[in-house]
Design a protein around this motif. Structure first.
Motif, short mmCIF file in Angstrom:
data_model
loop_
_atom_site.label_atom_id
_atom_site.label_comp_id
_atom_site.label_asym_id
_atom_site.label_seq_id
_atom_site.Cartn_x
_atom_site.Cartn_y
_atom_site.Cartn_z
N LYS A 23 0.29 -12.34 -11.75
CA LYS A 23 1.52 -12.66 -11.01
C LYS A 23 1.19 -13.46 -9.75
O LYS A 23 1.84 -14.46 -9.46
CB LYS A 23 2.27 -11.38 -10.63
N LYS A 27 2.58 -17.10 -8.85
CA LYS A 27 3.38 -17.31 -7.65
C LYS A 27 2.77 -18.37 -6.74
O LYS A 27 3.49 -19.08 -6.05
CB LYS A 27 3.54 -16.01 -6.86
N ASN A 154 7.14 -12.98 -15.51
CA ASN A 154 8.15 -13.94 -15.03
C ASN A 154 9.38 -13.23 -14.46
O ASN A 154 9.91 -13.64 -13.42
CB ASN A 154 8.57 -14.88 -16.16
N ARG A 155 9.83 -12.17 -15.14
CA ARG A 155 11.00 -11.43 -14.64
C ARG A 155 10.70 -10.77 -13.30
O ARG A 155 11.53 -10.80 -12.39
CB ARG A 155 11.45 -10.37 -15.65
N GLU A 156 9.51 -10.17 -13.16
CA GLU A 156 9.15 -9.51 -11.90
C GLU A 156 9.06 -10.52 -10.77
O GLU A 156 9.49 -10.23 -9.65
CB GLU A 156 7.84 -8.74 -12.07
N ILE A 157 8.51 -11.69 -11.03
CA ILE A 157 8.44 -12.72 -10.00
C ILE A 157 9.84 -13.14 -9.59
O ILE A 157 10.13 -13.28 -8.39
CB ILE A 157 7.61 -13.93 -10.49
N LYS A 158 10.71 -13.32 -10.54
CA LYS A 158 12.09 -13.72 -10.24
C LYS A 158 12.80 -12.64 -9.44
O LYS A 158 13.49 -12.93 -8.47
CB LYS A 158 12.85 -14.00 -11.54
N GLU A 159 12.62 -11.37 -9.83
CA GLU A 159 13.25 -10.26 -9.09
C GLU A 159 12.73 -10.19 -7.66
O GLU A 159 13.50 -9.99 -6.73
CB GLU A 159 13.00 -8.94 -9.82
N SER A 161 11.53 -12.62 -5.94
CA SER A 161 12.05 -13.79 -5.24
C SER A 161 13.50 -13.57 -4.83
O SER A 161 13.89 -13.92 -3.71
CB SER A 161 11.95 -15.02 -6.14
N ASN A 162 14.29 -12.96 -5.71
CA ASN A 162 15.70 -12.70 -5.40
C ASN A 162 15.86 -11.68 -4.28
O ASN A 162 16.76 -11.80 -3.46
CB ASN A 162 16.45 -12.22 -6.64
#
Length: 165
Positions: A23, A27, A154-159, A161-162
């Motif tokens: 991750k 990132k 990818n989902r964890e990075i997006k979460e 980031s959000n």
């Protein structure tokens, strides 16, 4: 064949430290993706089996895995030389590549990949049945685990980031 047991053992190879470093690498914008590298090498092996370039027997499968291991060693050397040249180029132009910020994670993952690929090889040999379709199922199981892992990262990075916005 105990495909569920095989899948469970494959999943256990990807511990939280490896996932976190993958991750971090992603990132940071590093070009290297260890999950994709493993995915790609295993899809090449699967293709060789599907297209009858490798017959479903112990000798041919061991030879395929040995060849992939040899190429991994060559890749390590090439990656090391590429990093050395990138460092020289950075010094020459006075500006770092963004991937330089994650070289530690990248080197850790490269080190772990060799061991991880070896463990995957042993799992394949442990669960292998010498029928083409059975070997293909093992490989598709590995690919499925890798795709799910990449999706999770990818989902964890997006979460993350959000939540930081």
């Amino acid at each position: 064949m105990k495909l569920e047991e095989f899948e469970k053992e494959v999943r256990e190879l990807f511990d939280s430290d490896l996932v976190e470093r993958a991750k971090n690498l992603k990132k940071s914008g590093n070009i290297f993706n260890p999950i994709f590298y493993i995915f790609f090498t295993r899809i090449v092996e699967l293709s060789a089996i599907i297209n009858d370039m490798v017959l479903p027997n112990r000798y041919e499968l061991e030879e395929l895995l040995r060849t992939r291991k040899d190429f991994l060693q060559i890749d390590y050397g090439t990656i090391g030389e590429t990093m050395r040249r990138a460092w020289l180029y950075e010094r020459e132009r006075g500006m770092e590549f963004t991937f330089s910020n994650s070289v530690e994670d990248m080197m850790y993952l490269l080190y772990r990949m060799g061991k991880l690929q070896g463990k995957l090889d042993r799992l394949i040999m442990k669960y292998a049945e010498w029928e083409k379709n059975k070997l293909v199922e093992l490989y598709f199981t590995i690919l499925k685990v890798l795709l799910e892992l990449e999706d999770r990262i990818n989902r964890e990075i997006k979460e993350e980031s959000n939540t930081s916005n």
